[in-house]
Design a protein around this motif. Sequence first.
Motif, short mmCIF file in Angstrom:
data_model
loop_
_atom_site.label_atom_id
_atom_site.label_comp_id
_atom_site.label_asym_id
_atom_site.label_seq_id
_atom_site.Cartn_x
_atom_site.Cartn_y
_atom_site.Cartn_z
N MET A 55 2.61 14.57 -8.75
CA MET A 55 3.61 15.64 -8.84
C MET A 55 4.06 15.83 -10.28
N TYR A 56 4.23 14.71 -10.98
CA TYR A 56 4.70 14.77 -12.36
C TYR A 56 3.68 15.46 -13.24
N HIS A 57 2.37 15.10 -13.04
CA HIS A 57 1.32 15.72 -13.86
C HIS A 57 1.19 17.19 -13.55
N VAL A 58 1.32 17.60 -12.32
CA VAL A 58 1.18 19.02 -11.95
C VAL A 58 2.30 19.84 -12.56
N GLN A 105 0.83 -1.21 0.00
CA GLN A 105 0.00 0.00 0.00
C GLN A 105 0.86 1.26 0.00
N ASP A 106 1.88 1.25 0.84
CA ASP A 106 2.76 2.42 0.92
C ASP A 106 3.44 2.69 -0.41
N SER A 107 3.89 1.61 -1.06
CA SER A 107 4.58 1.80 -2.34
C SER A 107 3.63 2.34 -3.40
N VAL A 108 2.38 1.85 -3.37
CA VAL A 108 1.40 2.33 -4.34
C VAL A 108 1.10 3.81 -4.10
N LEU A 109 0.93 4.17 -2.85
CA LEU A 109 0.63 5.58 -2.52
C LEU A 109 1.80 6.47 -2.92
N GLN A 110 2.98 5.97 -2.68
CA GLN A 110 4.17 6.75 -3.04
C GLN A 110 4.22 6.97 -4.56
N LYS A 111 3.88 5.89 -5.28
CA LYS A 111 3.88 5.97 -6.73
C LYS A 111 2.84 6.95 -7.23
N GLN A 112 1.63 6.89 -6.60
CA GLN A 112 0.55 7.82 -6.98
C GLN A 112 0.96 9.26 -6.72
N ALA A 113 1.61 9.50 -5.61
CA ALA A 113 2.04 10.86 -5.26
C ALA A 113 3.05 11.39 -6.27
N LEU A 114 3.96 10.51 -6.64
CA LEU A 114 4.96 10.92 -7.63
C LEU A 114 4.31 11.24 -8.97
N GLU A 115 3.32 10.41 -9.35
CA GLU A 115 2.64 10.64 -10.62
C GLU A 115 1.88 11.96 -10.59
#
Length: 245
Positions: free
Chosen positions: A240-243, A228-238
């Motif tokens: 940030m990337y889109h913004v 779960q933590d890794s998925v959330l981390q990945k979502q956060a990075l994505e």
Amino acid sequence: MNTETDFTFDDYIMPTTYANSQTKLDLDPSFSTAYSAPLLTTPDIGFLPTVFDLPDSPPVSTPPLLSSSATISEKIAKVNTLPDSFLPQFFQYSKETYENGHKKKAKRMNSTNGFNNNNNSNSSSNNKTSDEDSTDEDNQGNADDVAAALEMRRQIHIQSEQKRRAQISDGFQELRQHLPGCINKKMSKAALLHRTVQHLQHLKKNQSSLLTELERLVNENEQLKKFQDSVLQKQALERMYHVSM
DNA sequence: CATTTCGTGACAGAGCACCT
DNA sequence: AGGTGCTCTGTCACGAAATG
């Protein structure tokens, strides 16, 4: 779930049937209250705390998980240790004996003194009669007293033995009440003891398998949490990337 | 006939009084 | 204080009677 100091016999004996998992495992309070999310039910496990909570909302602050080794060891130790509140049941009779000790002593003293006084009175009467020469009546009276004392002692002994046997019978009756399939069933005491041993072995086996399953679930939960933590981390990075794009 | 119940004697341990 | 004898209490084992 009761606290460790507030433990009852029923808490101590783990339920034997978990197959139809309507009864959920009674785990540590921190475990059941920590996850307010609905529980996933699986056919083989029965329940599983949901760790997948992946909406756009910020990650929920998860409470501390059960540390697999320490908590399991604690569980095992707890299950295999007699709770304090259970101990007095073993020592109930000794406790009563102890508490009534003074009364019994006093009673004993009174009885012995009474007996001695009787003897003294008899002896004094003997002295009187010795002055007047011993008579058959005195001898007969002493014999009666001795016979009465012996009879009283015999009756006390009989009652004492009856009390002891009643306690044993009560124990067997109570044991019968706690054994599944033995209530209102005709069974000799020997068979009852044998059945008790069998039931204890069954409970120990069940306990062992439940603890193994508990350990497996805790480990699985830890793995899922990491995922779960890794998925959330990945979502956060994505995000940030889109913004930034 | 197997099992339980019951009375009984023997025994051990604890407490007390008495004696030295 | 320690030894001794006595009583009380609880326990155990045995045999007889009762029970299902």
